[in-house]
Design a protein around this motif. Structure first.
Motif, mmCIF file in Angstrom:
data_model
loop_
_atom_site.group_PDB
_atom_site.id
_atom_site.type_symbol
_atom_site.label_atom_id
_atom_site.label_comp_id
_atom_site.label_asym_id
_atom_site.label_seq_id
_atom_site.Cartn_x
_atom_site.Cartn_y
_atom_site.Cartn_z
ATOM 1 N N VAL B 222 -4.853 -7.342 0.774
ATOM 2 C CA VAL B 222 -5.089 -7.320 2.230
ATOM 3 C C VAL B 222 -3.831 -7.790 2.966
ATOM 4 C CG1 VAL B 222 -6.440 -8.319 4.119
ATOM 5 C CG2 VAL B 222 -7.591 -7.639 2.006
ATOM 6 N N ASP B 223 -3.232 -8.869 2.481
ATOM 7 C CA ASP B 223 -2.031 -9.413 3.108
ATOM 8 C C ASP B 223 -0.901 -8.384 3.123
ATOM 9 O OD1 ASP B 223 -2.110 -12.100 4.134
ATOM 10 O OD2 ASP B 223 -0.211 -12.433 3.068
ATOM 11 N N ASP B 224 -0.697 -7.724 1.998
ATOM 12 C CA ASP B 224 0.321 -6.670 1.910
ATOM 13 C C ASP B 224 0.048 -5.579 2.949
ATOM 14 O OD1 ASP B 224 1.430 -7.968 -0.241
ATOM 15 O OD2 ASP B 224 1.096 -6.356 -1.690
ATOM 16 N N LEU B 225 -1.225 -5.213 3.036
ATOM 17 C CA LEU B 225 -1.641 -4.129 3.924
ATOM 18 C C LEU B 225 -1.432 -4.527 5.387
ATOM 19 C CD1 LEU B 225 -2.898 -1.439 3.059
ATOM 20 C CD2 LEU B 225 -5.147 -2.417 3.479
ATOM 21 N N LEU B 226 -1.847 -5.754 5.727
ATOM 22 C CA LEU B 226 -1.676 -6.229 7.106
ATOM 23 C C LEU B 226 -0.207 -6.219 7.492
ATOM 24 C CD1 LEU B 226 -4.123 -9.267 7.331
ATOM 25 C CD2 LEU B 226 -4.302 -7.067 8.487
ATOM 26 N N ASP B 227 0.623 -6.579 6.532
ATOM 27 C CA ASP B 227 2.048 -6.707 6.843
ATOM 28 C C ASP B 227 2.648 -5.364 7.272
ATOM 29 O OD1 ASP B 227 4.043 -8.997 6.665
ATOM 30 O OD2 ASP B 227 5.177 -7.308 5.816
ATOM 31 N N GLY B 246 12.547 -5.167 0.807
ATOM 32 C CA GLY B 246 12.379 -4.240 -0.309
ATOM 33 C C GLY B 246 11.487 -4.777 -1.410
ATOM 34 N N LYS B 247 10.458 -5.546 -1.046
ATOM 35 C CA LYS B 247 9.602 -6.174 -2.054
ATOM 36 C C LYS B 247 8.579 -5.213 -2.608
ATOM 37 C CE LYS B 247 9.720 -11.044 -0.907
ATOM 38 N NZ LYS B 247 8.962 -12.168 -0.393
ATOM 39 N N LEU B 248 8.133 -5.538 -3.828
ATOM 40 C CA LEU B 248 7.054 -4.815 -4.479
ATOM 41 C C LEU B 248 5.743 -5.201 -3.784
ATOM 42 C CD1 LEU B 248 7.372 -3.133 -7.112
ATOM 43 C CD2 LEU B 248 6.714 -5.175 -8.384
ATOM 44 N N THR B 249 5.037 -4.200 -3.208
ATOM 45 C CA THR B 249 3.735 -4.478 -2.595
ATOM 46 C C THR B 249 2.761 -3.370 -2.987
ATOM 47 O OG1 THR B 249 4.149 -3.193 -0.594
ATOM 48 C CG2 THR B 249 4.871 -5.499 -0.565
ATOM 49 N N TYR B 250 1.468 -3.620 -2.806
ATOM 50 C CA TYR B 250 0.467 -2.593 -3.091
ATOM 51 C C TYR B 250 0.678 -1.324 -2.274
ATOM 52 C CZ TYR B 250 -2.432 -4.585 -6.668
ATOM 53 O OH TYR B 250 -2.885 -5.037 -7.865
ATOM 54 N N PRO B 251 0.809 -1.424 -0.938
ATOM 55 C CA PRO B 251 0.989 -0.182 -0.168
ATOM 56 C C PRO B 251 2.249 0.580 -0.602
ATOM 57 C CG PRO B 251 0.523 -2.038 1.289
ATOM 58 C CD PRO B 251 0.709 -2.608 -0.075
ATOM 59 N N ALA B 252 3.316 -0.140 -0.931
ATOM 60 C CA ALA B 252 4.546 0.539 -1.348
ATOM 61 C C ALA B 252 4.341 1.241 -2.686
ATOM 62 C CB ALA B 252 5.698 -0.462 -1.450
ATOM 63 N N LEU B 253 3.495 0.675 -3.536
ATOM 64 C CA LEU B 253 3.357 1.168 -4.903
ATOM 65 C C LEU B 253 2.286 2.250 -5.026
ATOM 66 C CD1 LEU B 253 4.946 0.249 -7.344
ATOM 67 C CD2 LEU B 253 3.016 -1.179 -8.012
ATOM 68 N N ILE B 254 1.141 2.047 -4.373
ATOM 69 C CA ILE B 254 0.044 3.005 -4.553
ATOM 70 C C ILE B 254 -0.418 3.634 -3.242
ATOM 71 C CG2 ILE B 254 -0.793 1.922 -6.678
ATOM 72 C CD1 ILE B 254 -2.989 0.548 -5.065
ATOM 73 N N GLY B 255 0.186 3.239 -2.109
ATOM 74 C CA GLY B 255 -0.186 3.836 -0.825
ATOM 75 C C GLY B 255 -1.314 3.078 -0.141
ATOM 76 N N LEU B 256 -1.520 3.412 1.132
ATOM 77 C CA LEU B 256 -2.492 2.681 1.950
ATOM 78 C C LEU B 256 -3.928 2.915 1.475
ATOM 79 C CD1 LEU B 256 -1.127 3.161 5.597
ATOM 80 C CD2 LEU B 256 -0.946 1.154 4.114
ATOM 81 N N GLU B 257 -4.255 4.183 1.191
ATOM 82 C CA GLU B 257 -5.655 4.482 0.857
ATOM 83 C C GLU B 257 -6.068 3.849 -0.461
ATOM 84 O OE1 GLU B 257 -7.991 5.401 2.852
ATOM 85 O OE2 GLU B 257 -6.267 5.273 4.205
ATOM 86 N N ALA B 258 -5.223 3.971 -1.472
ATOM 87 C CA ALA B 258 -5.542 3.369 -2.769
ATOM 88 C C ALA B 258 -5.585 1.841 -2.650
ATOM 89 C CB ALA B 258 -4.522 3.802 -3.820
ATOM 90 N N SER B 259 -4.763 1.271 -1.771
ATOM 91 C CA SER B 259 -4.807 -0.177 -1.560
ATOM 92 C C SER B 259 -6.151 -0.577 -0.983
ATOM 93 C CB SER B 259 -3.692 -0.616 -0.611
ATOM 94 O OG SER B 259 -2.424 -0.343 -1.156
ATOM 95 N N ARG B 260 -6.638 0.236 -0.026
ATOM 96 C CA ARG B 260 -7.952 -0.076 0.568
ATOM 97 C C ARG B 260 -9.057 0.040 -0.491
ATOM 98 N NH1 ARG B 260 -5.814 2.783 5.417
ATOM 99 N NH2 ARG B 260 -5.137 1.087 6.789
ATOM 100 N N ALA B 261 -8.949 1.032 -1.369
ATOM 101 C CA ALA B 261 -9.949 1.186 -2.434
ATOM 102 C C ALA B 261 -9.916 -0.019 -3.375
ATOM 103 C CB ALA B 261 -9.700 2.482 -3.205
ATOM 104 N N GLU B 262 -8.723 -0.501 -3.667
ATOM 105 C CA GLU B 262 -8.567 -1.666 -4.551
ATOM 106 C C GLU B 262 -9.230 -2.898 -3.924
ATOM 107 O OE1 GLU B 262 -7.590 -1.910 -7.521
ATOM 108 O OE2 GLU B 262 -7.299 -4.078 -7.773
ATOM 109 N N ILE B 263 -9.075 -3.028 -2.623
ATOM 110 C CA ILE B 263 -9.719 -4.149 -1.918
ATOM 111 C C ILE B 263 -11.234 -4.089 -2.100
ATOM 112 C CG2 ILE B 263 -10.236 -5.050 0.401
ATOM 113 C CD1 ILE B 263 -7.305 -4.195 1.124
ATOM 114 N N ASN B 264 -11.809 -2.905 -1.913
ATOM 115 C CA ASN B 264 -13.264 -2.769 -2.045
ATOM 116 C C ASN B 264 -13.722 -3.037 -3.475
ATOM 117 O OD1 ASN B 264 -13.666 -2.224 0.639
ATOM 118 N ND2 ASN B 264 -13.426 -0.006 0.382
ATOM 119 N N ARG B 265 -12.906 -2.589 -4.424
ATOM 120 C CA ARG B 265 -13.249 -2.802 -5.822
ATOM 121 C C ARG B 265 -13.270 -4.295 -6.165
ATOM 122 N NH1 ARG B 265 -11.204 -2.559 -11.034
ATOM 123 N NH2 ARG B 265 -9.066 -2.916 -10.335
ATOM 124 N N GLN B 266 -12.260 -5.013 -5.722
ATOM 125 C CA GLN B 266 -12.201 -6.461 -6.009
ATOM 126 C C GLN B 266 -13.318 -7.198 -5.283
ATOM 127 O OE1 GLN B 266 -10.552 -7.739 -8.341
ATOM 128 N NE2 GLN B 266 -9.106 -6.086 -8.784
#
Lengths: 296, 296
Positions: B222-227, B246-266
């Protein structure tokens, strides 16, 4: 008792090696990023006299305990001491290039690594106490002693480097506040943790505490004195930094001779405090004599 | 269960105020140089959602304990979290000018003060645990949990900012290692300390731990996404710093939609873990739902 440098405790080097081996083994087992482990090893296992852990081990024996029971506390003590050195050496503080004759961590690695390795050393000290001491009761009591002393030490750094005394505070009162906190608190804690590990009686703990408070004050006066009388090469760190920064020190305030007299006075106070403990206190007596006359 | 932002736990603000009052009282009583006290108060008592202490208090209640018994642990948790913010904001790290909409400590005071106040916050957390918890056994156990989590968090910072992974480590494995340590360890510790204060059974402690691990991972996604999706004004800190560096983040690695899905899964994993605890787990359930959809 004559204060004789040849009375250096014969077992100081052996105890230092034992503490170093204990720290190395524990650090090895703790999962950490390899660059952080290397940074910690550089500062923690880089030699040094290990005076504080020695105090912990010998204070335990002085009250009749088995020094082995104090090894975890001795190691935690050295970690907190090393944490304080790493952060004190940072550019925002002393900006020191050398420590124990080697490059400081922010010079060897980076400022970020020195900051984080210092933070880790501090919290690893508490983790070690919790991890290696069987009795939760004892571990809780040692964590309390160590945390309070660490905070007093940090307060001492603030008093020393970012002073904020009421304007009418006499210079000698400022200096004593700085020393009691900055150096004294950790030396006091080193001795008390050892005595607590040795199940000291209230009277023995009081003797050890009084010894430690006198030794702590003496230690810093000696340090101040060495800084103005020794060369960089002799010290293994850059000499005369205190004068560079216009800091309050004993020699600056009362002169060299009166500083030497103060050292002798505190040494005598320390020895008097140990009298009730008898022969088991001898290593602490010898250490006090040596600390009073040490040249580096 | 629907993840609904209106399900914000009704008692979050009240708990935050209680934690803040507890911290203020304790800080008042602890002798400190006044400038250090002011620096600590600026960062520690400057508001904030107090999610971690809330987790501690509600985890205690979720296992059937009295939340009051977890107040010291909740306060210590907030101190360690605040320590990490102060040091992360330093010029050698993120060099952040703002935090919670206010100047960071090194901007308000000095880099030296921010360094020392951070150090003090860390050791004051352990002092508070030792000082305010009657049972030495419990205090020792909490110090151990807190110290281990703090070291994991610091390791996470090293993995994130000074990465030293074997070259063949896949990006997702790196990211998960960073998150599990950097954010996850402290959230896990917050929940576990609460459960331990509530005398949790082994099964309840396992439920709370599983909940906390899922929430911790979710929190950082969520924090990565908000940023990347919020403005500086909305966040109260400078937005999009991760992309800047240039940090490694969820949105940078898997995109916004997959990041949102990961949030729901967790979030679902967290809720499943709480099932055995029944209604006393409701505040933790609501917090999880709110954390999944929070906008700042």
């Amino acid at each position: 008792m004559t204060l004789d440098p040849t009375a250096l405790p014969a077992d100081l080097a052996a105890a230092a090696a034992e503490v170093e081996a204990y720290l190395a083994t524990w650090l090895d087992r703790r999962p950490l990023p390899e660059n952080l482990r290397s940074a910690i090893a550089h500062v923690l296992l880089g030699g040094g006299k290990r005076v504080r852990p020695y105090l912990t081990l010998r204070a335990c024996a002085a009250v009749g305990g088995d020094a082995k029971r104090a090894m975890a506390a001795a190691a935690a003590m050295e970690m907190v001491h090393t944490f304080s050195l790493v952060h004190d050496d940072l550019p925002a503080m002393d900006d020191a290039p050398l420590r124990r004759g080697r490059p400081t961590l922010h010079v060897r690695d980076s400022e970020a690594m020195a900051l984080l390795a210092g933070d880790a050393l501090l919290s690893l000290a508490f983790e070690l106490l919790a991890d290696r001491i069987d009795s939760g009761e004892l571990s809780g009591s040692l964590c309390g002693e160590l945390a309070a002393a660490t905070n007093d030490m940090i307060a001492g750094q603030v008093y020393d480097t970012l002073p904020d005394f009421p304007p009418d505070t006499p210079p000698m009162a400022r200096l004593e506040t700085i020393h009691r906190n900055k150096t004294g608190a950790l030396i006091r804690c080193a001795c008390r943790m050892g005595a607590i590990c040795g199940d000291a009686s209230a009277d023995s703990l009081a003797s050890i505490t009084a010894y430690a408070e006198a030794v702590g004050l003496m230690f810093q006066v000696v340090d101040d004195l060495l800084d103005v009388t020794q060369t960089t090469e002799q010290l293994g760190k850059v000499a005369d930094r205190d004068a560079d920064h216009g800091k309050l020190t004993y020699p600056a305030l009362i002169g060299l001779e009166a500083s030497r007299a103060e050292i002798n006075r505190q040494a005598q106070t320390a020895l008097d405090a140990l009298a009730p403990l008898g022969p088991p206190g001898d290593p602490l007596r010898r250490l006090c004599g040596w600390l009073a006359v040490r040249t580096r």
